[in-house]
Motif scaffolding. Structure first.
Motif, short mmCIF file in Angstrom:
data_model
loop_
_atom_site.label_atom_id
_atom_site.label_comp_id
_atom_site.label_asym_id
_atom_site.label_seq_id
_atom_site.Cartn_x
_atom_site.Cartn_y
_atom_site.Cartn_z
N THR A 22 17.17 17.79 5.63
CA THR A 22 15.84 18.39 5.54
C THR A 22 14.83 17.68 6.44
O THR A 22 13.84 18.44 7.09
CB THR A 22 15.13 17.99 4.17
OG1 THR A 22 15.98 18.43 3.08
CG2 THR A 22 13.88 18.86 3.69
N VAL A 23 15.21 16.62 7.00
CA VAL A 23 14.15 16.21 8.11
C VAL A 23 14.34 16.95 9.23
O VAL A 23 13.51 17.04 9.81
CB VAL A 23 14.59 14.32 8.20
CG1 VAL A 23 14.10 13.98 9.65
CG2 VAL A 23 14.20 13.81 7.23
N ARG A 24 15.73 17.39 9.73
CA ARG A 24 15.89 18.08 11.08
C ARG A 24 15.25 19.39 10.86
O ARG A 24 14.83 20.01 11.54
CB ARG A 24 17.70 17.73 10.97
CG ARG A 24 18.25 16.92 11.54
CD ARG A 24 17.84 16.52 12.53
NE ARG A 24 18.38 17.25 13.65
CZ ARG A 24 18.25 16.99 15.19
NH1 ARG A 24 17.65 15.97 15.56
NH2 ARG A 24 19.09 17.89 15.93
N ALA A 25 15.47 19.93 9.85
CA ALA A 25 14.80 21.37 9.46
C ALA A 25 13.24 21.24 9.66
O ALA A 25 12.69 22.33 10.22
CB ALA A 25 15.36 21.85 8.01
N LEU A 26 12.77 20.30 9.47
CA LEU A 26 11.29 20.10 9.69
C LEU A 26 10.92 20.14 11.04
O LEU A 26 9.74 20.01 11.44
CB LEU A 26 10.65 18.75 8.74
CG LEU A 26 10.64 19.26 7.40
CD1 LEU A 26 10.32 17.93 6.56
CD2 LEU A 26 9.46 20.36 7.08
N GLY A 27 12.00 19.74 11.96
CA GLY A 27 11.88 19.45 13.30
C GLY A 27 11.51 18.07 13.89
O GLY A 27 11.21 17.89 14.89
N LEU A 28 11.94 17.28 12.97
CA LEU A 28 11.72 15.91 13.25
C LEU A 28 13.35 15.09 13.68
O LEU A 28 14.11 15.34 12.99
CB LEU A 28 11.27 15.09 11.85
CG LEU A 28 9.94 15.49 11.49
CD1 LEU A 28 9.61 15.24 10.08
CD2 LEU A 28 8.87 15.03 12.46
N ARG A 29 12.89 14.47 14.91
CA ARG A 29 14.42 13.83 15.56
C ARG A 29 14.24 12.34 15.52
O ARG A 29 15.11 11.75 15.38
CB ARG A 29 14.31 14.25 16.71
CG ARG A 29 14.86 15.75 16.93
CD ARG A 29 14.82 16.24 18.04
NE ARG A 29 15.11 17.53 18.36
CZ ARG A 29 16.30 18.18 18.67
NH1 ARG A 29 17.29 17.48 19.07
NH2 ARG A 29 16.55 19.44 18.69
N ARG A 30 13.02 11.64 15.75
CA ARG A 30 12.80 10.26 15.95
C ARG A 30 11.82 9.73 14.94
O ARG A 30 10.96 10.48 14.41
CB ARG A 30 12.56 9.87 17.28
CG ARG A 30 13.48 10.44 18.48
CD ARG A 30 12.92 10.24 19.92
NE ARG A 30 11.76 10.96 20.08
CZ ARG A 30 11.97 12.47 20.36
NH1 ARG A 30 13.11 12.89 20.81
NH2 ARG A 30 10.85 13.23 20.98
N LEU A 31 11.98 8.43 14.74
CA LEU A 31 10.78 7.90 14.03
C LEU A 31 9.42 7.84 14.68
O LEU A 31 9.36 7.91 15.96
CB LEU A 31 11.12 6.30 13.85
CG LEU A 31 12.32 5.79 12.62
CD1 LEU A 31 12.31 4.66 12.66
CD2 LEU A 31 11.69 6.36 11.44
N LEU A 53 9.98 9.44 3.16
CA LEU A 53 10.51 9.34 4.47
C LEU A 53 9.17 9.84 5.63
O LEU A 53 9.24 9.28 6.55
CB LEU A 53 11.44 10.26 4.91
CG LEU A 53 12.92 9.82 4.14
CD1 LEU A 53 13.93 10.92 4.63
CD2 LEU A 53 13.08 8.39 4.49
N LEU A 54 8.10 10.57 4.85
CA LEU A 54 7.08 11.27 5.56
C LEU A 54 5.64 10.72 5.42
O LEU A 54 5.39 10.09 4.07
CB LEU A 54 7.09 12.76 5.28
CG LEU A 54 8.41 13.31 5.40
CD1 LEU A 54 8.49 14.90 5.00
CD2 LEU A 54 8.93 13.47 6.99
N HIS A 55 4.99 11.00 6.42
CA HIS A 55 3.38 10.92 6.01
C HIS A 55 2.89 12.29 6.46
O HIS A 55 3.21 12.99 7.48
CB HIS A 55 2.77 9.92 6.75
CG HIS A 55 1.25 9.75 6.90
ND1 HIS A 55 0.68 9.48 5.76
CD2 HIS A 55 0.26 10.14 7.85
CE1 HIS A 55 -0.60 9.47 6.24
NE2 HIS A 55 -0.96 9.67 7.22
N VAL A 56 2.12 12.95 5.54
CA VAL A 56 1.59 14.23 5.81
C VAL A 56 0.10 14.33 5.55
O VAL A 56 -0.57 13.60 4.70
CB VAL A 56 2.45 15.06 4.81
CG1 VAL A 56 1.83 16.59 4.92
CG2 VAL A 56 3.50 15.14 4.75
N GLU A 57 -0.46 15.20 6.69
CA GLU A 57 -1.84 15.23 6.48
C GLU A 57 -2.15 16.89 6.60
O GLU A 57 -1.31 17.54 7.42
CB GLU A 57 -2.53 14.51 7.88
CG GLU A 57 -2.44 13.08 7.76
CD GLU A 57 -3.18 12.61 9.12
OE1 GLU A 57 -4.19 13.22 9.58
OE2 GLU A 57 -2.41 11.57 9.69
#
Length: 98
Positions: A22-31, A53-57
């Motif tokens: 799910t993290v990868r599907a959102l386009g996130l690779r690194r901290l 795992l996320l911070h969303v705005e």
């Protein structure tokens, strides 16, 4: 239309494989990487699976006219310079100054 600014704040290491995907599907690779995604139900569903795992705005997009072009007129492409040569002066200016 609004967009979501999503930042990966915690590592998915140690979490199950579906959360990592799910993290990868959102386009996130690194901290601490931030991506912008459209605010729609599918993205909201992915965020709901891994909120720890996320911070969303929510970010509002500025209203643009037309197709969103920032240029008002067409610009001619710059001619490539070879070997650092100075651009040649037009002949009209040389004849006028003589």
């Amino acid at each position: 239309m609004s967009r979501l600014k999503i930042t990966l704040k915690r590592s998915p290491i140690g979490h199950n494989e579906t959360q990592k995907r799910t993290v990868r599907a959102l386009g996130l690779r690194r901290l601490h990487q931030t991506v912008y995604q459209p605010d729609n139900p599918s993205i909201r569903g992915m965020i709901a699976r891994i909120p720890h795992l996320l911070h969303v705005e929510v970010v509002q997009e500025p209203a643009t006219k037309g197709r969103g072009s920032h240029r008002t007129k067409k610009e001619a492409p710059a001619e490539p310079r070879l070997g650092g040569e100075a651009p040649a002066e037009p002949k009209e200016q040389e004849e006028a100054s003589s």
